[in-house]
Design a protein around this motif. Structure first.
Motif, mmCIF file in Angstrom:
data_model
loop_
_atom_site.group_PDB
_atom_site.id
_atom_site.type_symbol
_atom_site.label_atom_id
_atom_site.label_comp_id
_atom_site.label_asym_id
_atom_site.label_seq_id
_atom_site.Cartn_x
_atom_site.Cartn_y
_atom_site.Cartn_z
ATOM 1 N N ASP A 158 -8.258 25.508 -60.141
ATOM 2 C CA ASP A 158 -7.810 25.745 -60.400
ATOM 3 C C ASP A 158 -6.331 26.215 -61.374
ATOM 4 O O ASP A 158 -6.323 25.798 -63.216
ATOM 5 N N ALA A 159 -5.632 24.583 -60.876
ATOM 6 C CA ALA A 159 -4.098 24.556 -61.696
ATOM 7 C C ALA A 159 -4.710 23.120 -62.369
ATOM 8 O O ALA A 159 -4.325 23.126 -63.997
ATOM 9 N N GLU A 160 -5.887 22.660 -62.135
ATOM 10 C CA GLU A 160 -5.509 21.298 -63.060
ATOM 11 C C GLU A 160 -6.358 21.725 -64.607
ATOM 12 O O GLU A 160 -6.444 21.085 -65.990
ATOM 13 N N LYS A 216 -4.863 20.314 -69.963
ATOM 14 C CA LYS A 216 -4.653 20.656 -71.404
ATOM 15 C C LYS A 216 -3.635 19.907 -71.983
ATOM 16 O O LYS A 216 -3.031 19.421 -73.460
ATOM 17 N N ASN A 217 -2.769 19.274 -71.094
ATOM 18 C CA ASN A 217 -0.791 19.004 -71.882
ATOM 19 C C ASN A 217 -1.620 17.270 -71.791
ATOM 20 O O ASN A 217 -1.684 16.809 -71.129
ATOM 21 N N PRO A 218 -1.126 16.649 -72.569
ATOM 22 C CA PRO A 218 -1.929 14.970 -72.665
ATOM 23 C C PRO A 218 -0.357 14.538 -71.610
ATOM 24 O O PRO A 218 -1.239 13.299 -71.522
ATOM 25 N N SER A 220 -5.316 6.302 -67.187
ATOM 26 C CA SER A 220 -3.579 5.960 -67.307
ATOM 27 C C SER A 220 -3.769 6.051 -65.486
ATOM 28 O O SER A 220 -2.955 4.655 -65.585
ATOM 29 N N LEU A 221 -4.460 5.770 -64.769
ATOM 30 C CA LEU A 221 -4.224 5.071 -63.153
ATOM 31 C C LEU A 221 -5.067 4.101 -63.580
ATOM 32 O O LEU A 221 -3.908 2.666 -63.239
ATOM 33 N N TYR A 260 2.914 16.601 -61.791
ATOM 34 C CA TYR A 260 2.811 17.802 -62.479
ATOM 35 C C TYR A 260 2.634 18.250 -60.799
ATOM 36 O O TYR A 260 1.759 17.921 -60.379
ATOM 37 N N SER A 261 3.136 19.437 -60.337
ATOM 38 C CA SER A 261 3.066 20.402 -59.797
ATOM 39 C C SER A 261 1.913 21.522 -59.853
ATOM 40 O O SER A 261 2.078 22.225 -60.866
#
Length: 313
Positions: free
Chosen positions: A101-103, A108-110, A177-178, A209-210
Protein backbone atom coordinates in the motif's frame (compact mmCIF):
# COMPACT_ATOMS: atom_id res chain seq x y z
CA UNK A 1 4.53 -1.23 -10.63
CA UNK A 2 6.26 -4.45 -11.65
CA UNK A 3 7.57 -6.16 -8.52
CA UNK A 4 9.82 -9.21 -8.47
CA UNK A 5 9.35 -11.12 -5.21
CA UNK A 6 12.44 -13.12 -4.27
CA UNK A 7 12.09 -16.24 -2.12
CA UNK A 8 15.09 -18.41 -1.18
CA UNK A 9 13.83 -21.90 -0.36
CA UNK A 10 15.52 -24.24 2.10
CA UNK A 11 13.81 -26.89 4.21
CA UNK A 12 10.44 -25.18 3.75
CA UNK A 13 8.13 -27.71 2.09
CA UNK A 14 5.45 -27.04 4.72
CA UNK A 15 5.50 -23.26 4.32
CA UNK A 16 6.56 -22.15 0.83
CA UNK A 17 3.09 -22.53 -0.70
CA UNK A 18 1.66 -20.09 1.83
CA UNK A 19 4.49 -17.64 1.09
CA UNK A 20 3.90 -17.83 -2.65
CA UNK A 21 0.13 -17.52 -2.36
CA UNK A 22 0.53 -14.46 -0.14
CA UNK A 23 2.54 -12.76 -2.89
CA UNK A 24 0.21 -13.82 -5.70
CA UNK A 25 -2.64 -11.77 -4.20
CA UNK A 26 -1.08 -8.55 -5.53
CA UNK A 27 -1.49 -7.48 -9.14
CA UNK A 28 1.70 -5.42 -8.72
CA UNK A 29 3.68 -8.63 -8.26
CA UNK A 30 4.98 -9.31 -11.76
CA UNK A 31 6.89 -12.47 -10.88
CA UNK A 32 7.82 -14.65 -7.92
CA UNK A 33 11.31 -16.13 -8.13
CA UNK A 34 12.01 -19.24 -6.09
CA UNK A 35 15.60 -20.40 -5.66
CA UNK A 36 15.65 -23.89 -4.20
CA UNK A 37 18.86 -24.40 -2.21
CA UNK A 38 19.22 -28.20 -2.00
CA UNK A 39 16.66 -28.67 0.72
CA UNK A 40 16.79 -31.88 2.78
CA UNK A 41 13.00 -32.13 2.62
CA UNK A 42 10.54 -32.23 -0.27
CA UNK A 43 10.67 -28.47 -0.96
CA UNK A 44 11.92 -28.88 -4.55
CA UNK A 45 8.87 -30.93 -5.56
CA UNK A 46 6.55 -28.42 -3.90
CA UNK A 47 8.27 -25.59 -5.81
CA UNK A 48 7.87 -27.46 -9.10
CA UNK A 49 4.15 -27.90 -8.41
CA UNK A 50 3.84 -24.16 -7.73
CA UNK A 51 5.46 -23.27 -11.08
CA UNK A 52 3.08 -25.63 -12.89
CA UNK A 53 0.10 -24.09 -11.16
CA UNK A 54 1.01 -20.40 -11.43
CA UNK A 55 2.44 -18.62 -14.50
CA UNK A 56 4.03 -15.89 -12.38
CA UNK A 57 6.12 -18.35 -10.34
CA UNK A 58 9.62 -19.16 -11.63
CA UNK A 59 11.99 -21.74 -10.17
CA UNK A 60 15.80 -21.84 -10.22
CA UNK A 61 18.55 -23.81 -8.55
CA UNK A 62 22.25 -23.08 -8.29
CA UNK A 63 24.40 -24.23 -11.22
CA UNK A 64 25.70 -27.27 -9.30
CA UNK A 65 22.38 -27.91 -7.53
CA UNK A 66 24.22 -27.70 -4.21
CA UNK A 67 23.47 -25.69 -1.06
CA UNK A 68 24.90 -22.15 -1.16
CA UNK A 69 22.95 -20.31 1.54
CA UNK A 70 20.27 -17.62 1.56
CA UNK A 71 22.61 -14.84 0.38
CA UNK A 72 23.73 -16.65 -2.75
CA UNK A 73 20.14 -17.71 -3.46
CA UNK A 74 18.91 -14.13 -3.24
CA UNK A 75 21.75 -12.96 -5.50
CA UNK A 76 20.78 -15.53 -8.13
CA UNK A 77 17.15 -14.45 -7.93
CA UNK A 78 18.08 -10.77 -8.32
CA UNK A 79 20.14 -11.70 -11.39
CA UNK A 80 17.18 -13.54 -12.90
CA UNK A 81 14.59 -10.88 -11.98
CA UNK A 82 13.00 -8.66 -14.61
CA UNK A 83 10.74 -6.40 -12.52
CA UNK A 84 11.36 -2.74 -11.77
CA UNK A 85 11.28 -3.36 -8.03
CA UNK A 86 12.65 -6.08 -5.77
CA UNK A 87 10.79 -7.34 -2.71
CA UNK A 88 12.05 -10.08 -0.42
CA UNK A 89 10.22 -12.88 1.36
CA UNK A 90 11.53 -15.84 3.32
CA UNK A 91 9.91 -19.14 2.41
CA UNK A 92 8.38 -19.61 5.86
CA UNK A 93 7.02 -16.06 6.10
CA UNK A 94 4.10 -14.42 4.30
CA UNK A 95 2.72 -11.07 3.17
CA UNK A 96 -0.41 -9.37 4.48
CA UNK A 97 -2.94 -7.60 2.20
CA UNK A 98 -1.47 -4.14 2.94
CA UNK A 99 2.08 -5.17 1.96
CA UNK A 100 2.49 -2.73 -0.94
CA UNK A 101 0.00 0.00 0.00
CA UNK A 102 2.71 2.51 0.93
CA UNK A 103 4.96 1.52 -1.98
CA UNK A 104 2.31 2.30 -4.58
CA UNK A 105 2.26 5.91 -3.39
CA UNK A 106 5.88 6.49 -2.39
CA UNK A 107 7.55 5.09 -5.50
CA UNK A 108 5.80 7.70 -7.63
CA UNK A 109 8.60 9.93 -6.35
CA UNK A 110 11.77 9.02 -8.33
CA UNK A 111 13.96 10.00 -5.36
CA UNK A 112 12.54 7.10 -3.35
CA UNK A 113 14.85 4.12 -3.82
CA UNK A 114 13.64 1.90 -1.00
CA UNK A 115 10.61 1.58 1.28
CA UNK A 116 10.58 -0.28 4.60
CA UNK A 117 7.72 -1.34 6.87
CA UNK A 118 6.86 -3.42 9.93
CA UNK A 119 6.44 -7.17 10.32
CA UNK A 120 4.60 -9.21 12.91
CA UNK A 121 5.06 -12.72 14.28
CA UNK A 122 3.18 -15.92 13.54
CA UNK A 123 3.96 -19.04 15.55
CA UNK A 124 3.34 -22.18 13.52
CA UNK A 125 3.01 -24.37 16.61
CA UNK A 126 2.57 -24.14 20.36
CA UNK A 127 6.01 -25.69 20.74
CA UNK A 128 7.57 -22.93 18.66
CA UNK A 129 5.73 -20.29 20.68
CA UNK A 130 6.86 -21.86 23.92
CA UNK A 131 10.48 -21.89 22.74
CA UNK A 132 10.71 -18.50 21.05
CA UNK A 133 8.09 -16.23 22.58
CA UNK A 134 10.76 -14.75 24.84
CA UNK A 135 12.69 -13.76 21.68
CA UNK A 136 9.91 -12.40 19.45
CA UNK A 137 6.86 -12.09 21.73
CA UNK A 138 4.02 -10.49 19.70
CA UNK A 139 5.94 -7.32 18.94
CA UNK A 140 6.26 -5.60 15.61
CA UNK A 141 9.73 -5.62 14.10
CA UNK A 142 9.94 -2.06 12.87
CA UNK A 143 11.68 1.27 12.91
CA UNK A 144 9.84 3.21 15.60
CA UNK A 145 9.10 6.43 13.73
CA UNK A 146 9.48 8.09 10.36
CA UNK A 147 13.01 9.30 9.63
CA UNK A 148 14.65 11.36 6.96
CA UNK A 149 16.51 9.04 4.54
CA UNK A 150 19.86 10.51 5.59
CA UNK A 151 19.21 9.34 9.17
CA UNK A 152 18.34 5.74 8.35
CA UNK A 153 21.91 4.43 8.08
CA UNK A 154 23.23 6.01 11.31
CA UNK A 155 19.94 5.02 12.97
CA UNK A 156 20.62 1.35 12.24
CA UNK A 157 24.02 1.79 13.89
CA UNK A 158 22.32 2.99 17.09
CA UNK A 159 23.61 6.52 16.58
CA UNK A 160 20.11 8.04 16.72
CA UNK A 161 18.90 6.72 20.03
CA UNK A 162 16.07 4.18 20.02
CA UNK A 163 15.68 3.55 16.29
CA UNK A 164 14.23 0.08 15.88
CA UNK A 165 14.89 -2.72 13.42
CA UNK A 166 14.52 -3.41 9.74
CA UNK A 167 13.26 -6.69 8.37
CA UNK A 168 14.06 -7.73 4.83
CA UNK A 169 10.51 -9.13 4.39
CA UNK A 170 9.16 -5.57 4.60
CA UNK A 171 11.74 -3.97 2.29
CA UNK A 172 11.10 -3.02 -1.35
CA UNK A 173 13.92 -1.57 -3.48
CA UNK A 174 14.24 -0.13 -6.97
CA UNK A 175 16.07 -2.85 -8.86
CA UNK A 176 18.12 -0.43 -10.96
CA UNK A 177 19.34 1.45 -7.87
CA UNK A 178 20.21 -1.74 -6.00
CA UNK A 179 22.26 -3.23 -8.83
CA UNK A 180 23.98 0.03 -9.76
CA UNK A 181 24.87 1.37 -6.31
CA UNK A 182 25.19 -1.61 -3.96
CA UNK A 183 28.14 -3.82 -4.90
CA UNK A 184 28.46 -6.61 -4.07
CA UNK A 185 24.90 -7.61 -3.27
CA UNK A 186 24.51 -10.24 -0.53
CA UNK A 187 27.89 -11.42 0.74
CA UNK A 188 27.77 -15.16 0.31
CA UNK A 189 30.47 -16.07 2.84
CA UNK A 190 28.17 -14.83 5.64
CA UNK A 191 25.88 -17.75 6.40
CA UNK A 192 23.93 -15.65 8.91
CA UNK A 193 23.18 -11.92 9.04
CA UNK A 194 23.95 -11.43 5.35
CA UNK A 195 20.61 -9.62 5.12
CA UNK A 196 21.54 -7.28 8.01
CA UNK A 197 24.88 -6.52 6.37
CA UNK A 198 23.17 -5.67 3.07
CA UNK A 199 20.65 -3.47 4.88
CA UNK A 200 23.52 -1.47 6.40
CA UNK A 201 25.25 -0.89 3.07
CA UNK A 202 22.12 -0.31 1.00
CA UNK A 203 20.74 2.26 3.47
CA UNK A 204 24.06 4.12 3.19
CA UNK A 205 23.95 4.29 -0.61
CA UNK A 206 20.19 4.52 -1.24
CA UNK A 207 17.33 6.77 -0.12
CA UNK A 208 15.15 4.66 2.17
CA UNK A 209 11.71 5.98 3.11
CA UNK A 210 9.36 4.67 5.78
CA UNK A 211 6.18 2.93 4.73
CA UNK A 212 3.68 1.46 7.20
CA UNK A 213 5.28 1.30 10.65
CA UNK A 214 2.33 1.03 13.03
CA UNK A 215 0.97 -2.28 11.75
CA UNK A 216 2.47 -5.36 10.16
CA UNK A 217 2.72 -5.68 6.37
CA UNK A 218 4.18 -9.20 6.59
CA UNK A 219 4.47 -11.97 9.14
CA UNK A 220 7.57 -13.78 10.31
CA UNK A 221 6.82 -17.49 10.59
CA UNK A 222 8.47 -19.00 13.65
CA UNK A 223 8.88 -22.75 13.89
CA UNK A 224 11.43 -25.23 15.20
CA UNK A 225 13.42 -25.58 11.97
CA UNK A 226 13.74 -22.16 10.36
CA UNK A 227 17.17 -20.64 9.85
CA UNK A 228 17.01 -18.05 12.61
CA UNK A 229 16.10 -20.58 15.27
CA UNK A 230 19.21 -22.56 14.41
CA UNK A 231 21.12 -19.83 16.24
CA UNK A 232 19.81 -21.30 19.46
CA UNK A 233 21.16 -24.77 18.68
CA UNK A 234 24.67 -26.13 18.47
CA UNK A 235 24.62 -25.65 14.69
CA UNK A 236 25.33 -21.91 14.85
CA UNK A 237 27.05 -19.86 17.54
CA UNK A 238 25.35 -16.43 17.82
CA UNK A 239 28.50 -14.78 19.17
CA UNK A 240 30.59 -15.98 16.23
CA UNK A 241 28.06 -14.87 13.65
CA UNK A 242 27.74 -11.39 15.18
CA UNK A 243 31.50 -10.96 15.36
CA UNK A 244 31.72 -11.92 11.68
CA UNK A 245 28.94 -9.44 10.81
CA UNK A 246 30.65 -6.48 12.48
CA UNK A 247 34.04 -7.49 11.12
CA UNK A 248 32.54 -7.36 7.64
CA UNK A 249 30.80 -4.01 8.23
CA UNK A 250 33.99 -2.53 9.68
CA UNK A 251 36.06 -3.71 6.72
CA UNK A 252 33.61 -2.08 4.31
CA UNK A 253 33.50 1.17 6.31
CA UNK A 254 37.28 1.47 6.43
CA UNK A 255 37.38 1.46 2.62
CA UNK A 256 34.41 3.77 2.03
CA UNK A 257 35.88 7.22 1.29
CA UNK A 258 32.53 9.02 1.42
CA UNK A 259 31.80 7.93 5.00
CA UNK A 260 32.45 10.38 7.85
CA UNK A 261 35.20 9.64 10.33
CA UNK A 262 32.76 9.72 13.24
CA UNK A 263 30.68 6.95 11.69
CA UNK A 264 33.79 4.90 10.91
CA UNK A 265 34.90 5.18 14.54
CA UNK A 266 31.44 4.18 15.72
CA UNK A 267 31.47 1.08 13.50
CA UNK A 268 34.97 0.18 14.64
CA UNK A 269 33.95 0.25 18.30
CA UNK A 270 30.90 -1.91 17.54
CA UNK A 271 33.21 -4.42 15.89
CA UNK A 272 35.67 -4.31 18.78
CA UNK A 273 32.99 -4.52 21.45
CA UNK A 274 31.66 -7.73 19.93
CA UNK A 275 35.15 -9.18 19.58
CA UNK A 276 36.03 -8.33 23.17
CA UNK A 277 32.71 -9.52 24.61
CA UNK A 278 33.07 -12.96 23.04
CA UNK A 279 36.83 -13.49 23.29
CA UNK A 280 38.28 -16.03 25.76
CA UNK A 281 39.03 -14.43 29.14
CA UNK A 282 42.82 -14.17 28.78
CA UNK A 283 42.61 -12.81 25.25
CA UNK A 284 39.84 -10.41 26.29
CA UNK A 285 42.04 -8.56 28.78
CA UNK A 286 44.87 -8.37 26.25
CA UNK A 287 42.48 -6.81 23.72
CA UNK A 288 41.17 -4.35 26.31
CA UNK A 289 44.71 -3.27 27.14
CA UNK A 290 45.59 -2.84 23.47
CA UNK A 291 42.51 -0.81 22.59
CA UNK A 292 42.80 1.33 25.72
CA UNK A 293 46.30 2.38 24.70
CA UNK A 294 45.71 2.84 20.98
CA UNK A 295 42.26 4.47 21.11
CA UNK A 296 42.19 6.18 24.49
CA UNK A 297 41.28 9.58 23.06
CA UNK A 298 38.28 8.26 21.13
CA UNK A 299 37.14 6.11 24.03
CA UNK A 300 37.14 9.03 26.44
CA UNK A 301 35.46 11.32 23.90
CA UNK A 302 32.26 9.29 24.03
CA UNK A 303 32.46 7.98 20.46
CA UNK A 304 32.47 4.46 21.85
CA UNK A 305 29.19 3.16 23.18
CA UNK A 306 28.51 2.54 26.84
CA UNK A 307 28.76 -1.24 26.53
CA UNK A 308 32.26 -1.02 25.11
CA UNK A 309 33.34 1.55 27.70
CA UNK A 310 32.05 -0.75 30.43
CA UNK A 311 34.37 -3.43 29.09
CA UNK A 312 37.31 -1.05 29.37
CA UNK A 313 36.81 0.76 32.68
Amino acid sequence: MKISVIIPVYNAEKYVSKAVESALQFEEVYEIILVEDKSPDNALEVCKELTEKHDRVKLYQHHDKENHGAGASRNLAIEKSTGDFIAFLDADDYYLPNRFDAEKKLFKNPDVEGVYGAIGVHYYSEKAKEQYYKVFADRLTTVYKKHDPKDVFPGQLNMKGSFGLFSIDALTIRRKSLIKKVKPLFKTHLRLHQDTELLFRSSFYLNFYSGILDEAVAMRGVHENNRITQVDTKKVKPSTSRVMLWREVNSWAENEDSMSQNIKIHIKRMHRSWEIAHAPLLKKWGMIAKYTITDFKNIRSGLYNINFRNELF
